[in-house]
Write an enzyme that holds these catalytic residues in place. Structure first.
Site, short mmCIF file in Angstrom:
data_model
loop_
_atom_site.label_atom_id
_atom_site.label_comp_id
_atom_site.label_asym_id
_atom_site.label_seq_id
_atom_site.Cartn_x
_atom_site.Cartn_y
_atom_site.Cartn_z
N LYS A 248 73.60 78.62 91.80
CA LYS A 248 73.91 77.27 92.28
C LYS A 248 73.19 76.27 91.39
O LYS A 248 71.96 76.25 91.34
CB LYS A 248 73.47 77.09 93.74
N GLU A 298 80.32 72.96 87.49
CA GLU A 298 79.20 72.03 87.64
C GLU A 298 78.80 71.56 86.25
O GLU A 298 78.75 72.37 85.31
CB GLU A 298 78.03 72.74 88.31
N ARG A 414 84.68 73.28 105.29
CA ARG A 414 83.40 73.98 105.20
C ARG A 414 83.43 75.16 106.15
O ARG A 414 83.74 75.02 107.33
CB ARG A 414 82.27 73.02 105.59
#
EC number: 6.5.1.1
Length: 552
Positions: A248, A298, A414
């Site tokens: 992440k 990202e 989510r």
């Protein structure tokens, strides 16, 4: 169709706080509209004339609106400013001012929805010399023909403050009800198009079958799939059976679209940031196929091979001038982790298949273009996943993501198919609704901020007052924003429009009757100003309650 009919709907919506009643009002109105009108109302009912992903905007500041109102009613701009200050809102100020209107418009015709919509879109196209006067002329053509209530909602639409308590969820439910379509089908269509004008017209003309045909289109961004907090690794990985676990990264989520020869890049808020990252556009042009695609990853800022904090890449993305200098000072790297479209839509494919496609099309021969560091997890190799987590933290990243191998891509939702496993304290993205000015040397600054979360009606309910984690420069910036968004000030307390999003870290969720949610946070700290998120991207009361139950 007359604009006044839509204004009457606005008034009825503003008069109720009940979600079901709002849904019924919109549903009944949608049934009366022809195809061309429903397409425009699909956006106007949300107080806009452009879909959420569009880079176009009306682009009219409050002062210019006040000037136009002054000319339309035959008074001074100072008088309009006084009325706005007294009423707390440009729309209510119009009601007051139009009652005393001295200007008379000859040969005026009732405003139509078509004329209003097209005029507001025209404003976005006006630039260059004498643009201010040309914009005023368009505004005057609208406002001089408007009734008091029409002016109320016109000015609110122009300033993006419709204030009728209607969000995407209510419009979705209204479309479903109006045309007898399953809500899940409408929701999926909206998630894939991010354009209620398309969804509303398709629902009217083609029903469920038409909506089910809507799919991803390169160039039109899709709401990202969202993650929730992961339980312990030895609990969630056996439950999934097979999980893809990857690093992440602490950067900006990037959705990259190629359509023909054109490459566009969007943030998680669907903001087009292509212009700010020319070297990344070039990177994708050189190291990805010249086929239509939508990939997700990202983008992080680096120095000496190490990731820099999130704020560094955010400042880079926000820069409008001296981009070349910023490219030298803040080098960027991309880490891709998913593909939603390659020659055809892939979102219904299992994640494991999508990852295989992604790995086959990305050229990672240069340092700037990367795939996320990945391990496939099952119940037998949990220690290896723990090592990936520790490695990710040691490299300066946030932790790892844990994703169900069999999961399709679920835009905008989510759930337990994608989880985040972080070393730092959990955070919530919260909206500022008010604050308290400091005392002594900090008397000119708002020192504490009242933060809130969205409930099921998209209203903001208070959770905590936070004043820790803010240096003087941040306090000065936030205080300036609070003054811009001020609704009212009483003593040291200020109430503001819910526009600012803060990332709040905390140690524990506790019950508290002091706040509207009935809960509060222990030791809240401002971690970041989330300029990349809108209030509608903020976390929800439902998530707060879920975290509370999990933690207790």
């Amino acid at each position: 169709m007359k604009y006044q009919e839509l204004v009457d709907v606005y008034s009825r919506l503003e008069a109720t706080t009940k979600r079901l009643e709002k849904t019924e009002i919109i549903s009944d109105y949608l049934k009366t509209l022809d195809s061309d009108t429903i397409e425009k109302v699909g956006l106007l009912i949300l107080g806009t004339v452009f879909p959420a992903w569009s880079s176009e905007e009306i682009g009219i500041g409050g002062k210019l609106v006040e000037r136009a109102v002054a000319e339309a009613v035959g008074t001074t701009q100072a008088a309009v400013e006084d009325a706005v200050r007294d009423e707390g809102d440009i729309g209510l100020a119009c009601i007051k001012l139009y009652a005393k209107k001295s200007q008379v418009t000859f040969f005026s015709q009732p405003l139509t929805i078509d004329f209003v919509f097209n005029s507001l879109r025209k404003l976005s196209q006006i630039s260059g010399s004498r643009s201010t006067n040309r914009k005023i002329a368009v505004l005057l053509e609208l406002l001089s023909q408007a009734s008091a209530t029409e002016a109320k909602y016109l000015t609110r639409t122009i300033t993006e403050e419709l204030r009728i308590g209607v969000g995407d969820g209510i419009v979705r439910d209204a479309i479903a009800d109006a045309f007898d379509i399953d809500k899940a089908i409408v929701e999926r269509a909206q998630m894939l198009t991010n354009d209620f004008s398309v969804v509303a017209r398709t629902a009217k003309e083609q029903g469920s079958a038409g909506l089910e045909k809507l799919n991803l289109t390169p160039g039109t961004p899709v709401k990202p799939m969202l993650a929730q907090l992961a339980p312990p690794l030895d609990e969630i990985i056996p439950e999934m059976g097979c999980a893809l676990c990857d690093t992440k990264y602490d950067g900006i989520r990037l959705q990259v679209h190629r359509s023909g020869d054109e490459i566009n890049m969007f943030t998680r808020r669907l903001e087009n940031i292509t212009h700010a990252l020319p070297e990344i556009v070039e990177l994708f042009d050189e190291h990805m196929p010249h086929e239509d695609y939508i990939v997700e990853g990202e983008v992080i800022a680096t120095r000496d091979g190490k990731p820099l904090p999130f704020q560094n890449v955010l400042h880079r993305v926000r820069r409008k001038h001296n981009v070349e200098e910023a490219m030298e000072n803040v080098p960027l790297k991309v880490y891709l982790f998913d593909v939603m479209y390659y020659k055809q839509p892939l979102i219904d494919e299992p994640l494991k298949n999508r990852r295989n496609v992604l790995e086959s099309i990305v050229d990672t021969s240069v340092d700037e273009m990367n795939l996320s560091t990945l391990k496939v997890a099952n119940a037998d190799n949990i220690p290896e996943i723990q090592k990936l987590f520790e490695w990710s933290i040691n490299e300066g990243h946030e932790g790892i993501m844990i994703k169900d191998c069999s999961s399709p891509y679920i835009p905008g939702l989510r759930g337990k198919k994608m989880l985040k496993y972080k070393a730092e304290p959990e955070t919530l993205d919260m909206v500022v609704t008010g604050g308290i000015y400091g005392i002594g040397k900090r008397g000119d600054f708002v020192g504490s901020y009242l933060v809130a979360l969205r409930d099921e009606n998209d209203d903001f309910k208070s959770v905590a007052l936070v004043g820790t984690g803010l240096d003087d420069a941040t306090l000065e910036y936030l205080t300036g924003k609070m003054k811009e968004l001020e609704i009212s000030t009483k003593g040291r307390e200020i109430k503001v429009e819910p526009k600012i999003v803060l990332e709040i870290a905390f140690s524990e969720i506790v019950e508290s009757p002091e706040y509207e949610t009935g809960y509060s946070l222990r030791f809240p700290v401002v971690k970041n100003i989330r300029k990349d998120k809108s209030p509608m991207d903020a976390d929800t009361v439902e998530r707060l309650l879920s975290m509370y139950r999990t933690g207790n």
